[in-house]
Design a protein around this motif. Structure first.
Motif, PDB file in Angstrom:
ATOM      1  N   ILE A   1     -14.850 -40.859   6.551  1.00  0.00           N
ATOM      2  CA  ILE A   1     -15.236 -40.628   5.065  1.00  0.00           C
ATOM      3  C   ILE A   1     -14.970 -39.768   4.422  1.00  0.00           C
ATOM      4  O   ILE A   1     -13.848 -39.292   3.788  1.00  0.00           O
ATOM      5  CB  ILE A   1     -16.122 -41.779   5.208  1.00  0.00           C
ATOM      6  N   ASP A   2     -15.104 -39.119   5.400  1.00  0.00           N
ATOM      7  CA  ASP A   2     -14.689 -37.409   4.294  1.00  0.00           C
ATOM      8  C   ASP A   2     -13.909 -36.935   4.255  1.00  0.00           C
ATOM      9  O   ASP A   2     -12.731 -36.957   3.246  1.00  0.00           O
ATOM     10  CB  ASP A   2     -15.412 -35.904   5.136  1.00  0.00           C
ATOM     11  N   LEU A   3     -12.227 -37.081   5.698  1.00  0.00           N
ATOM     12  CA  LEU A   3     -11.230 -36.655   5.885  1.00  0.00           C
ATOM     13  C   LEU A   3     -10.555 -37.863   5.244  1.00  0.00           C
ATOM     14  O   LEU A   3      -9.402 -37.424   4.420  1.00  0.00           O
ATOM     15  CB  LEU A   3     -10.985 -37.244   7.448  1.00  0.00           C
TER      16      LEU A   3
ATOM     17  N   LEU B   1     -17.722 -35.244  -5.116  1.00  0.00           N
ATOM     18  CA  LEU B   1     -19.429 -35.593  -4.650  1.00  0.00           C
ATOM     19  C   LEU B   1     -19.171 -35.163  -3.670  1.00  0.00           C
ATOM     20  O   LEU B   1     -19.948 -34.258  -2.828  1.00  0.00           O
ATOM     21  CB  LEU B   1     -19.766 -37.372  -4.452  1.00  0.00           C
ATOM     22  N   GLN B   2     -17.927 -35.498  -2.346  1.00  0.00           N
ATOM     23  CA  GLN B   2     -18.590 -34.894  -1.310  1.00  0.00           C
ATOM     24  C   GLN B   2     -18.661 -33.072  -1.641  1.00  0.00           C
ATOM     25  O   GLN B   2     -19.058 -32.723  -0.435  1.00  0.00           O
ATOM     26  CB  GLN B   2     -16.780 -35.160  -0.245  1.00  0.00           C
ATOM     27  N   LYS B   3     -17.987 -32.853  -2.674  1.00  0.00           N
ATOM     28  CA  LYS B   3     -17.771 -31.122  -2.393  1.00  0.00           C
ATOM     29  C   LYS B   3     -19.315 -30.352  -3.043  1.00  0.00           C
ATOM     30  O   LYS B   3     -19.103 -29.190  -3.997  1.00  0.00           O
ATOM     31  CB  LYS B   3     -16.411 -30.691  -3.092  1.00  0.00           C
ATOM     32  N   ASN B   4     -19.687 -31.573  -3.509  1.00  0.00           N
ATOM     33  CA  ASN B   4     -21.089 -31.632  -4.559  1.00  0.00           C
ATOM     34  C   ASN B   4     -20.522 -30.404  -5.815  1.00  0.00           C
ATOM     35  O   ASN B   4     -21.559 -29.978  -6.633  1.00  0.00           O
ATOM     36  CB  ASN B   4     -21.969 -30.416  -4.395  1.00  0.00           C
TER      37      ASN B   4
ATOM     38  N   ILE C   1     -13.439 -46.718  -7.528  1.00  0.00           N
ATOM     39  CA  ILE C   1     -15.205 -46.757  -6.997  1.00  0.00           C
ATOM     40  C   ILE C   1     -15.147 -47.164  -5.759  1.00  0.00           C
ATOM     41  O   ILE C   1     -16.610 -46.228  -4.825  1.00  0.00           O
ATOM     42  CB  ILE C   1     -15.849 -48.345  -7.927  1.00  0.00           C
ATOM     43  N   PHE C   2     -14.782 -47.810  -5.181  1.00  0.00           N
ATOM     44  CA  PHE C   2     -15.234 -48.321  -3.264  1.00  0.00           C
ATOM     45  C   PHE C   2     -15.362 -46.704  -2.749  1.00  0.00           C
ATOM     46  O   PHE C   2     -16.494 -47.005  -2.071  1.00  0.00           O
ATOM     47  CB  PHE C   2     -14.052 -49.523  -3.309  1.00  0.00           C
ATOM     48  N   MET C   3     -14.033 -46.164  -3.382  1.00  0.00           N
ATOM     49  CA  MET C   3     -14.298 -45.432  -2.711  1.00  0.00           C
ATOM     50  C   MET C   3     -15.480 -44.040  -2.494  1.00  0.00           C
ATOM     51  O   MET C   3     -15.652 -43.318  -2.008  1.00  0.00           O
ATOM     52  CB  MET C   3     -12.959 -44.145  -2.812  1.00  0.00           C
ATOM     53  N   LEU C   4     -15.920 -44.275  -3.880  1.00  0.00           N
ATOM     54  CA  LEU C   4     -17.070 -43.461  -3.925  1.00  0.00           C
ATOM     55  C   LEU C   4     -17.948 -43.865  -3.984  1.00  0.00           C
ATOM     56  O   LEU C   4     -19.271 -43.357  -2.636  1.00  0.00           O
ATOM     57  CB  LEU C   4     -17.373 -43.357  -5.831  1.00  0.00           C
ATOM     58  N   ILE C   5     -18.302 -45.237  -3.731  1.00  0.00           N
ATOM     59  CA  ILE C   5     -19.532 -45.459  -2.707  1.00  0.00           C
ATOM     60  C   ILE C   5     -19.380 -45.446  -1.120  1.00  0.00           C
ATOM     61  O   ILE C   5     -20.779 -44.989  -0.281  1.00  0.00           O
ATOM     62  CB  ILE C   5     -19.197 -46.986  -2.500  1.00  0.00           C
ATOM     63  N   LEU C   6     -18.459 -45.688  -0.128  1.00  0.00           N
ATOM     64  CA  LEU C   6     -18.044 -44.184   0.994  1.00  0.00           C
ATOM     65  C   LEU C   6     -18.507 -43.523   0.879  1.00  0.00           C
ATOM     66  O   LEU C   6     -19.363 -43.045   1.963  1.00  0.00           O
ATOM     67  CB  LEU C   6     -16.583 -44.948   1.034  1.00  0.00           C
ATOM     68  N   GLN C   7     -18.019 -42.576  -0.390  1.00  0.00           N
ATOM     69  CA  GLN C   7     -18.614 -41.191   0.552  1.00  0.00           C
ATOM     70  C   GLN C   7     -20.614 -40.946   0.536  1.00  0.00           C
ATOM     71  O   GLN C   7     -20.617 -40.061   0.875  1.00  0.00           O
ATOM     72  CB  GLN C   7     -17.774 -40.597  -0.628  1.00  0.00           C
TER      73      GLN C   7
ATOM     74  N   PHE D   1     -22.577 -42.935   0.801  1.00  0.00           N
ATOM     75  CA  PHE D   1     -23.106 -43.685   2.485  1.00  0.00           C
ATOM     76  C   PHE D   1     -22.467 -42.326   3.218  1.00  0.00           C
ATOM     77  O   PHE D   1     -23.552 -41.730   4.099  1.00  0.00           O
ATOM     78  CB  PHE D   1     -22.215 -44.401   3.138  1.00  0.00           C
ATOM     79  N   SER D   2     -21.061 -41.489   3.358  1.00  0.00           N
ATOM     80  CA  SER D   2     -22.083 -40.737   4.417  1.00  0.00           C
ATOM     81  C   SER D   2     -22.601 -38.904   4.079  1.00  0.00           C
ATOM     82  O   SER D   2     -22.789 -38.085   4.672  1.00  0.00           O
ATOM     83  CB  SER D   2     -19.926 -40.025   4.119  1.00  0.00           C
ATOM     84  N   GLU D   3     -21.990 -39.481   2.600  1.00  0.00           N
ATOM     85  CA  GLU D   3     -23.473 -37.508   1.330  1.00  0.00           C
ATOM     86  C   GLU D   3     -25.056 -38.577   2.511  1.00  0.00           C
ATOM     87  O   GLU D   3     -25.782 -37.987   2.678  1.00  0.00           O
ATOM     88  CB  GLU D   3     -23.988 -38.090   0.727  1.00  0.00           C
ATOM     89  N   ILE D   4     -25.047 -39.442   2.266  1.00  0.00           N
ATOM     90  CA  ILE D   4     -26.714 -39.801   2.689  1.00  0.00           C
ATOM     91  C   ILE D   4     -26.244 -39.878   4.328  1.00  0.00           C
ATOM     92  O   ILE D   4     -27.784 -38.766   4.894  1.00  0.00           O
ATOM     93  CB  ILE D   4     -27.374 -41.376   2.707  1.00  0.00           C
ATOM     94  N   PHE D   5     -25.567 -40.097   5.322  1.00  0.00           N
ATOM     95  CA  PHE D   5     -25.753 -39.945   6.594  1.00  0.00           C
ATOM     96  C   PHE D   5     -25.658 -38.776   6.706  1.00  0.00           C
ATOM     97  O   PHE D   5     -26.506 -38.328   8.371  1.00  0.00           O
ATOM     98  CB  PHE D   5     -24.220 -40.234   7.402  1.00  0.00           C
TER      99      PHE D   5
END
Length: 200
Positions: free
Chosen positions: A11-13, A70-73, A146-152, A154-158
């Motif tokens: 997801i991050d990639l 979101l990934q990079k805070n 927004i869909f990509m934000l939701i995926l990210q 989940f990635s952050e929670i994992f």
């Protein structure tokens, strides 16, 4: 946990590649804006399509890079209280905020924006401005972003669950980095030290 972390990396990639491609839209937007301004000044001509494509591209950059932010805070955060807690408490706050604030907001926007896109797509809706563009590509950007934000999310929670379980590194460490202001201040300090060294 290993499967979730592998999924998180994918997801991050994905979001990083989308964002890095979207960065180029800033250059395209700048060139279109410059060209439009030159043509308007020299030939006294303008185009609604050229004006609208700038808005579309701006929307694309904003929406397609939201997950990367979101990934990079890099999103806006009020650290007055958050920064006083231990790392584990901060991680729990991140998880809570993602589950109870980010996901509900994103799902509501996704639910409301998809029918608007579908209606626009099926009707072939165009801008009300003379010579304007089709609207459905712009309307599609919102549910996709927004869909990509939701995926990210989940990635952050994992990543945070893995950290709490002792199965992964601190997901917030080394992400933020110095701000542009801090980098500028450091450059000024380097130049000052260099000038003082030459003056001796």
């Amino acid at each position: 946990m290993a499967i979730l972390l592998r999924l998180s990396r994918l997801i991050d990639l994905l979001n990083e590649r989308i964002a890095r491609a979207a960065f180029w839209l800033i250059l395209v937007m700048t060139l279109i804006s410059t060209g439009n301004a030159i043509v308007r000044k020299i030939f006294n001509m303008s185009s609604n399509a050229l004006l609208e494509i700038q808005w579309y591209l701006f929307s694309a950059v904003f929406l397609l890079c939201a997950a990367f932010a979101l990934q990079k805070n890099a999103h806006v955060r009020i650290d007055v209280i958050y920064g006083k807690f231990s790392k584990r408490t901060q991680i729990w706050i991140d998880i809570f905020g993602t589950v109870f604030f980010l996901f509900p907001m994103a799902l509501i926007i996704l639910k409301l924006s998809w029918p608007v896109f579908m209606s626009s797509f099926h009707s072939g809706e165009t801008s009300a401005n003379a010579g304007g563009l089709l609207l459905w590509p712009a309307r599609l950007l919102l549910p996709v972003g927004i869909f990509m934000l939701i995926l990210q999310g989940f990635s952050e929670i994992f990543k945070r669950v893995a950290f709490l379980a002792g199965r992964g590194p601190d997901p917030t460490e080394g992400i933020a980095g110095p701000s542009e202001e801090e980098e500028l201040a450091e450059e000024i300090r380097k130049m000052r030290r260099l000038a003082e060294g030459e003056g001796k």
